[in-house]
Design a protein around this motif. Sequence first.
Motif, mmCIF file in Angstrom:
data_model
loop_
_atom_site.group_PDB
_atom_site.id
_atom_site.type_symbol
_atom_site.label_atom_id
_atom_site.label_comp_id
_atom_site.label_asym_id
_atom_site.label_seq_id
_atom_site.Cartn_x
_atom_site.Cartn_y
_atom_site.Cartn_z
ATOM 1 N N VAL A 55 14.239 0.754 27.739
ATOM 2 C CA VAL A 55 15.072 0.578 28.753
ATOM 3 C C VAL A 55 14.937 -0.760 29.599
ATOM 4 O O VAL A 55 15.801 -1.280 30.178
ATOM 5 C CB VAL A 55 14.894 1.911 29.849
ATOM 6 C CG1 VAL A 55 15.640 1.619 30.923
ATOM 7 C CG2 VAL A 55 15.465 2.974 28.963
ATOM 8 N N ASN B 39 18.600 -1.358 27.618
ATOM 9 C CA ASN B 39 19.515 -0.695 26.909
ATOM 10 C C ASN B 39 19.278 -0.899 25.449
ATOM 11 O O ASN B 39 20.087 -1.134 24.534
ATOM 12 C CB ASN B 39 20.783 -0.618 27.294
ATOM 13 C CG ASN B 39 21.032 0.039 28.459
ATOM 14 O OD1 ASN B 39 20.325 1.291 28.672
ATOM 15 N ND2 ASN B 39 21.942 -0.270 29.233
ATOM 16 N N GLN C 272 13.039 9.758 29.902
ATOM 17 C CA GLN C 272 13.979 9.666 28.893
ATOM 18 C C GLN C 272 15.076 10.427 29.055
ATOM 19 O O GLN C 272 16.433 10.020 28.641
ATOM 20 C CB GLN C 272 13.395 9.906 27.581
ATOM 21 C CG GLN C 272 12.010 9.144 27.092
ATOM 22 C CD GLN C 272 11.507 9.679 25.656
ATOM 23 O OE1 GLN C 272 12.301 10.091 24.667
ATOM 24 N NE2 GLN C 272 10.351 9.655 25.555
ATOM 25 N N GLN D 273 17.393 8.914 31.688
ATOM 26 C CA GLN D 273 17.995 7.834 31.370
ATOM 27 C C GLN D 273 19.125 8.338 30.248
ATOM 28 O O GLN D 273 20.089 7.677 30.499
ATOM 29 C CB GLN D 273 16.947 7.046 30.393
ATOM 30 C CG GLN D 273 17.610 5.877 29.744
ATOM 31 C CD GLN D 273 18.110 4.656 30.502
ATOM 32 O OE1 GLN D 273 17.493 4.532 31.433
ATOM 33 N NE2 GLN D 273 18.885 3.898 29.991
ATOM 34 N N SER E 54 23.174 7.662 30.829
ATOM 35 C CA SER E 54 24.139 6.757 30.061
ATOM 36 C C SER E 54 25.361 7.564 29.378
ATOM 37 O O SER E 54 26.475 7.327 29.217
ATOM 38 C CB SER E 54 23.489 6.051 29.011
ATOM 39 O OG SER E 54 22.945 6.860 27.931
#
Lengths: 597, 518
Positions: free
Chosen positions: A254, A275, B100, B103, B107
């Motif tokens: 990330v 990303n 994680q 995140q 997305s």
Amino acid sequence: MKRRLLIAPAGLMAAALALSGCTQSGGSTESTSSAAASESAPVTAALTTVTVGIDEAPDAYNTNTSAANSVYNAWVDNATQGSFWKMQPDGSVKHDEEYGHFEKVSDDPLTIEYTWADDAKWSDGVALDCDDAMLWWAAFSGQVVDPNGEDADGDGQPDPIFQPASTSGTEKVKMPTCEPGDKTWDMVFTENYADWEVLGGGFMPAHIAAEQGGLSADNDGKALIDAIKNNDIAALTPVAEFWNSGWEYQADLVALPDLSLIPASGYYKYDNAANGTLTLVKNDQWWGTPANIDTVVIKAVSDAELVKALDNGEIDIFQPSAVSQDTVAQLDAIADKASYEVGSSWTYSHIDLDQHDGAVFDDILVRQAFLKCVPRQDLVDKFVRTVYPEGDVLDSHEFFPGQPEYTQLLAEAKSVTLYDEVDLAGAKALLEQAGYTEPVDVRLMRAQQSDMRGQQVQLIKASCDQAGFNIIDAADAEWSSKLDQQGAWDAVLFAWAGSGLLLSAEPQYVTGGGQNYGGYSNATVDEMWSQITQVTDPDDATPLKITAEEALWADPYNVVLYANPGLQAHSNHLIGSVFNPTQYGPTWNINEWTLSE
Amino acid sequence: MVKYILRRAGIALVIVLASTALSFFLVVVSGDPLEDLAQLRGPEKASKTALRTQVMHLDKPVIVRYGYWLAEVGRCLAKPFTGAECTLGSDRQGRAVLPQLTQAMGSTVRLVLAATIIAMFLGILVGLVTALRQYSVFDYATTFVAFLCYSMPSFWIATMLKQYAAIDFNNWLTNPTIGWGVLLAIALAGGVIWMLIVGGDRKLRWMVFGVATVATGLPLLLLVRLGWFSAPRLGLIGVILSAIVMAWLWSTLLGGSGKRAWPVRKVCAVAAGLGVAAYLVLNYVVGTFWDHANEGIILLLAAVAALAGVAAGHFLGGVQKSQAMKAGALTTVTTGVFIVLDRLLMAYPQLYSQTRGHPIATTGSQTPNLPDDFWFVSLDRIAHLVLPTAAIALISFAGYTRYTRATTLDVLNQDFIRTARSKGLLPRTVVVRHVFRNVMIPISTLIALDFAGVMAGAVVTETIFGWSGMGKLFSTSLTNVDPNPLMAYMLVTATLIVVMNLVADIAYAFLDPRIRIK
């Protein structure tokens, strides 16, 4: 699809590889680009960037730990971390004289003198010197041990506080005796070690580790050097903890950690990540010949989508972990945009045979009969030549096609081609001689998830059943954990990833070796290996290995089948990339790449 | 009601707990967590095996490992009271799972939310139209397309989109010209589609066909000839046209027709004028303010636009005040969308050059190392979102279409619709007020569950388009036989689905007065 260090589990490999026999041409075509990208807008902005497609995002700055040691991280290290040596596509070791100089100064005890270039420094300006060598030793020697520490590996001893992926060779190195600021240091071995040439790498910035571990980095890292010399476990434990896990990236890359924590020592330095893409820029502190391309982007793209991404200009180069006929066909279709090279990789498929007391293959006659009936050429035709037309049966347990030693072996050792042809009558005769009148049951274990392995077992069954075996397809999802269970299998079909190092095959063939799952034992082989480990000149190992090789064919342990095909594709904009069959990935010569219109 | 909700919540809790236990055991037995280490040679194999065994507690029985995981969840629940560290455990490399998860959720929301809303909007709209034009050619054609999308596997749709909508389209963009034959075919297709949608008698059909054919073909021809595809932009003319269309659309939908509609039409015209004025001010008066805009400024401007529309409706709406306020606000805000689109498109040449002539991306969520320019970065994000959004939307669009069509047909046959018609209401009023509202009651269940599905991600689509969302988290951890990340995924999706089910049931009771009265 995963690819931990040394290539994908063969079980997962090329599940899509069709059994269909039709052969796809695989010659690379270096035609010039006819893509019309230049017509309506200037493309100069992007021509300074090369994007490398990678199956899985890099996950750590320190790639030497047992958690982070993977080919993905190695691809990045090729660009960012210098090393005293570099492995060439033919497996030879080339010294990087720009990075520094090293030479053997004594054979007894084996002593290698390492000297960093005068202006060698990390990208934050701190010199590469004694403290980096000391940290290297502390991490890799396995000799920095907390007496009250845990024993996770179950050997009855407390574990070293550093957790490197491997200590082979380095555990025989004595502590360097350099002083703070020294650019030169000696690697002195307690006993001879044949692969001494490939140990001068994996240096981590000691000044960062020291500061993060609560030690002062002043005076060229004197505090850390003293702590290591005095075996001050209390002071070193936080340093080791940082070395072990402090340099890990967040999952899926990330973002990068603070750039001041991750200096580079190679052509490129770290710039940013977002990303799953990692951006490297030219290292302005690199003291050698600079690379040509300004910016390198490492972009995570799943294996199956790499060709489309190349077609669409999103990546410029990739090396998939699994190659199939389909990949080759797709690449042929975009020959106006991209070229590719195919070759033999250093991962090879083979069948190990269980020869513990009482096992089917305990009897050498049965082993020889099995070798006679396995259709090796047929397997190559169906699983290698569909991708790599020049692929051939592998006739060595030690060397790979493309290495000069492999050619030498084929020329000198006649016995290696003994089993190139299927000989069903001969196999039958051997089985009769061994006293078998009924078909011999052989449980051939393989990865359940892999269709390819399943098809291969069927081919082997079709041939060997005619010779008097009864091959049983023992597909198993947990095959890997059963490798070392005696009696769980009679034969097992999988792949080993070769490193090209002199000693890499030792644990498989010596009596009691760590990966000698079948319990093979041969006096000649053992003797040769005990000599090979002691050589200090790599050339001396070749004749010994050839002798061992002859013994391995005369008294066979396993059936080596073929070197798995490998592939590297690149856009026609990118010039200078060369397929490297070793585990170092496409970026191994990144400094030589250029971009053209 | 409270008792009902509490009982449902209790059952939900048990379901979530049971599903986590079940999935934990299923994951653990699904494979060998050490498989990828099998072909390693040398000492790194032993050290890696030892490390992973330690991190994943592989030396402990499964039930104990599940207990560890429950303890991690408990720690997270207790966090507000004890301040305990909340990580939801660690993955097989020893990295905390919670970051994680957040995140991945972020997305996934970006990826799936837009797709779900588009699919919902278009699906309901098309479903409604097919029901009203039941057994027409349009109905059959839509049914065909819907079933096609529904039955196509998503990896296939994704691959087709990559080939045609990205690679081939990008190739075309490098030299955007169009042959006469293709132009004619597109124009005729446009004509036929509109003809089928509008329907009516033979004369009307031919007229619609003619107008739509010209209206499709001529602008396309002009755009290609003017080199629009190399430097696309709406420009003043485009914005004025969009504003007019929006004013017409909203005044027609909300204002009714005939004389009564005049105040609403007037308000919408004024609102459209305000929109065009805003465009001129932003592009030619305020200097670089508009170039340096960001999400916050755009939202603020949208709010201002809505207020302006409401004000116009309030002061000029006359007898139709409340309808006029709505229509005015919708006109200004939708015109604003086109103003934003215009500015986004201005960043296109830059994107084109940065991506070496391949603006539509097939993988990943962004181009790295773009200059710090909001419009450029946003356009790049959109270029990465287009394909995965289309892939997801196409599939759920099909579901919405079929469901809406069936429900609408059901409602159309109800007595109260016949009553509404017979009392002389305009067909549009019948559809918008009486049919549509009743159709939405059962559809709300579908919407609630679909939103729960949003968080579950799209495993295949995410994998193919290289998004690190929930689907990727799921598939990676399953491949690795790594229970903790997978359990985090299960925890979120199971909870969400159970909660959304509950919400749908409760919403049902509130939406439908018949249920409440019973």
